[in-house]
Design an enzyme around this catalytic site. Structure first.
Site, PDB file in Angstrom:
ATOM      1  N   GLU A  72       0.816  -1.216   0.000  1.00 31.64           N
ATOM      2  CA  GLU A  72       0.000   0.000   0.000  1.00 31.64           C
ATOM      3  C   GLU A  72       0.851   1.267   0.000  1.00 31.64           C
ATOM      4  O   GLU A  72       0.325   2.374   0.160  1.00 31.64           O
ATOM      5  CB  GLU A  72      -0.921   0.013   1.228  1.00 31.64           C
ATOM      6  CG  GLU A  72      -1.999  -1.036   1.229  1.00 31.64           C
ATOM      7  CD  GLU A  72      -3.077  -0.804   0.184  1.00 31.64           C
ATOM      8  OE1 GLU A  72      -2.906   0.083  -0.672  1.00 31.64           O
ATOM      9  OE2 GLU A  72      -4.098  -1.518   0.228  1.00 31.64           O
ATOM     10  N   HIS A  90      -2.938   2.724   8.289  1.00 27.33           N
ATOM     11  CA  HIS A  90      -3.978   1.973   7.570  1.00 27.33           C
ATOM     12  C   HIS A  90      -4.190   0.652   8.283  1.00 27.33           C
ATOM     13  O   HIS A  90      -3.232  -0.093   8.526  1.00 27.33           O
ATOM     14  CB  HIS A  90      -3.552   1.728   6.130  1.00 27.33           C
ATOM     15  CG  HIS A  90      -4.342   0.666   5.430  1.00 27.33           C
ATOM     16  ND1 HIS A  90      -5.726   0.639   5.426  1.00 27.33           N
ATOM     17  CD2 HIS A  90      -3.948  -0.428   4.717  1.00 27.33           C
ATOM     18  CE1 HIS A  90      -6.139  -0.410   4.736  1.00 27.33           C
ATOM     19  NE2 HIS A  90      -5.082  -1.072   4.304  1.00 27.33           N
ATOM     20  N   HIS A  92      -7.160  -2.820   9.175  1.00 21.16           N
ATOM     21  CA  HIS A  92      -8.330  -3.606   8.781  1.00 21.16           C
ATOM     22  C   HIS A  92      -9.170  -3.911  10.019  1.00 21.16           C
ATOM     23  O   HIS A  92      -9.680  -5.027  10.181  1.00 21.16           O
ATOM     24  CB  HIS A  92      -7.897  -4.909   8.117  1.00 21.16           C
ATOM     25  CG  HIS A  92      -7.157  -4.725   6.831  1.00 21.16           C
ATOM     26  ND1 HIS A  92      -6.600  -5.780   6.139  1.00 21.16           N
ATOM     27  CD2 HIS A  92      -6.879  -3.639   6.089  1.00 21.16           C
ATOM     28  CE1 HIS A  92      -6.003  -5.341   5.052  1.00 21.16           C
ATOM     29  NE2 HIS A  92      -6.160  -4.032   4.998  1.00 21.16           N
ATOM     30  N   HIS A 152     -12.650  -2.889   2.625  1.00 16.64           N
ATOM     31  CA  HIS A 152     -11.205  -2.985   2.843  1.00 16.64           C
ATOM     32  C   HIS A 152     -10.815  -2.646   4.280  1.00 16.64           C
ATOM     33  O   HIS A 152     -10.345  -3.508   5.013  1.00 16.64           O
ATOM     34  CB  HIS A 152     -10.502  -2.052   1.847  1.00 16.64           C
ATOM     35  CG  HIS A 152      -9.016  -2.196   1.804  1.00 16.64           C
ATOM     36  ND1 HIS A 152      -8.275  -1.899   0.682  1.00 16.64           N
ATOM     37  CD2 HIS A 152      -8.114  -2.571   2.749  1.00 16.64           C
ATOM     38  CE1 HIS A 152      -6.991  -2.110   0.923  1.00 16.64           C
ATOM     39  NE2 HIS A 152      -6.874  -2.506   2.179  1.00 16.64           N
TER      40      HIS A 152
END
Length: 209
Positions: A72, A90, A92, A152
């Site tokens: 990413e 980032h 999840h 996502h």
């Protein structure tokens, strides 16, 4: 950059311990001038060492480290170029991913949403690691400190890694409140007037409650 690489490891362990990531999912980065250090591809965040974290230019050229950067990384670099942020997180996380898989935005059901810029947009879906996803996330983060990514996860930015990480924690809390509220009934969303009143009160130095 050694100090920042050590900071990545500390926050990687925190992300794992708080359940914001599982296994090798999720990634973090922090910027120093024209250089960025990012978590590597294929290494669990709770197993990182400083030497695992490669250093790149804002154009994506690896200048230090033997491990491949996170897949990413294009999104991280796009956000640095577009926002001037100092760090990107980032994850999840479960509730964020649930909301990102069902809604087009997370409405402000609590006034603390204002700390992230109000309603949280859900970036349109695109395959991970692609320029398309990076562009979608940049648009979703315009004027915000956090965004969700359709089907996502979530992404947050800040001046520092601590600030970006705390934005991530707040976003996950807001998502959990919303999801749990749906189990009771229809969540009441704060109106524009109610949000403006909170901003006005905060501007008078009344603090947060």
């Amino acid at each position: 950059m050694k100090e920042l690489q050590e900071e990545l490891c500390r926050y990687g362990r925190r992300a794992a311990s708080l359940g914001l990531v599982i296994g090798t999912s999720g990634n973090l980065s922090v910027r120093a001038g024209d250089l960025v250090t990012v978590t590597p591809s294929g290494v669990a965040l709770d197993a990182l060492t400083p030497d695992d974290c490669p250093v790149l230019t804002l154009d994506g050229e690896v200048v230090a480290g033997s491990r491949a950067p996170s897949s990413e990384t294009p999104m991280h670099l796009s956000l640095y170029r577009a926002t001037g942020a100092g760090a990107v997180v980032h994850t999840h996380a479960v509730f964020g991913t649930v909301v990102a898989s069902t809604l087009t935005e997370l409405p402000p059901i609590h006034y603390n949403a204002l700390l992230l810029g109000g309603a949280v947009r859900v970036a349109e879906y695109a395959t991970y690691g692609t320029p398309e996803l990076a562009a979608n996330v940049v648009r979703a983060l315009e004027g915000k400190q956090a965004a969700l990514m359709a089907n996502h996860g979530s992404v947050s930015i800040g001046r520092t890694l601590e600030e970006a990480f705390e934005a991530t924690r707040l976003l996950e809390w807001l998502c959990e409140v919303y999801v749990r509220a749906l189990g009771v009934g229809t969540p009441r969303v704060l109106t524009e007037d109610e949000l403006v009143a909170v901003i006005a009160r905060a501007s008078k130095g009344s603090g947060n409650a």
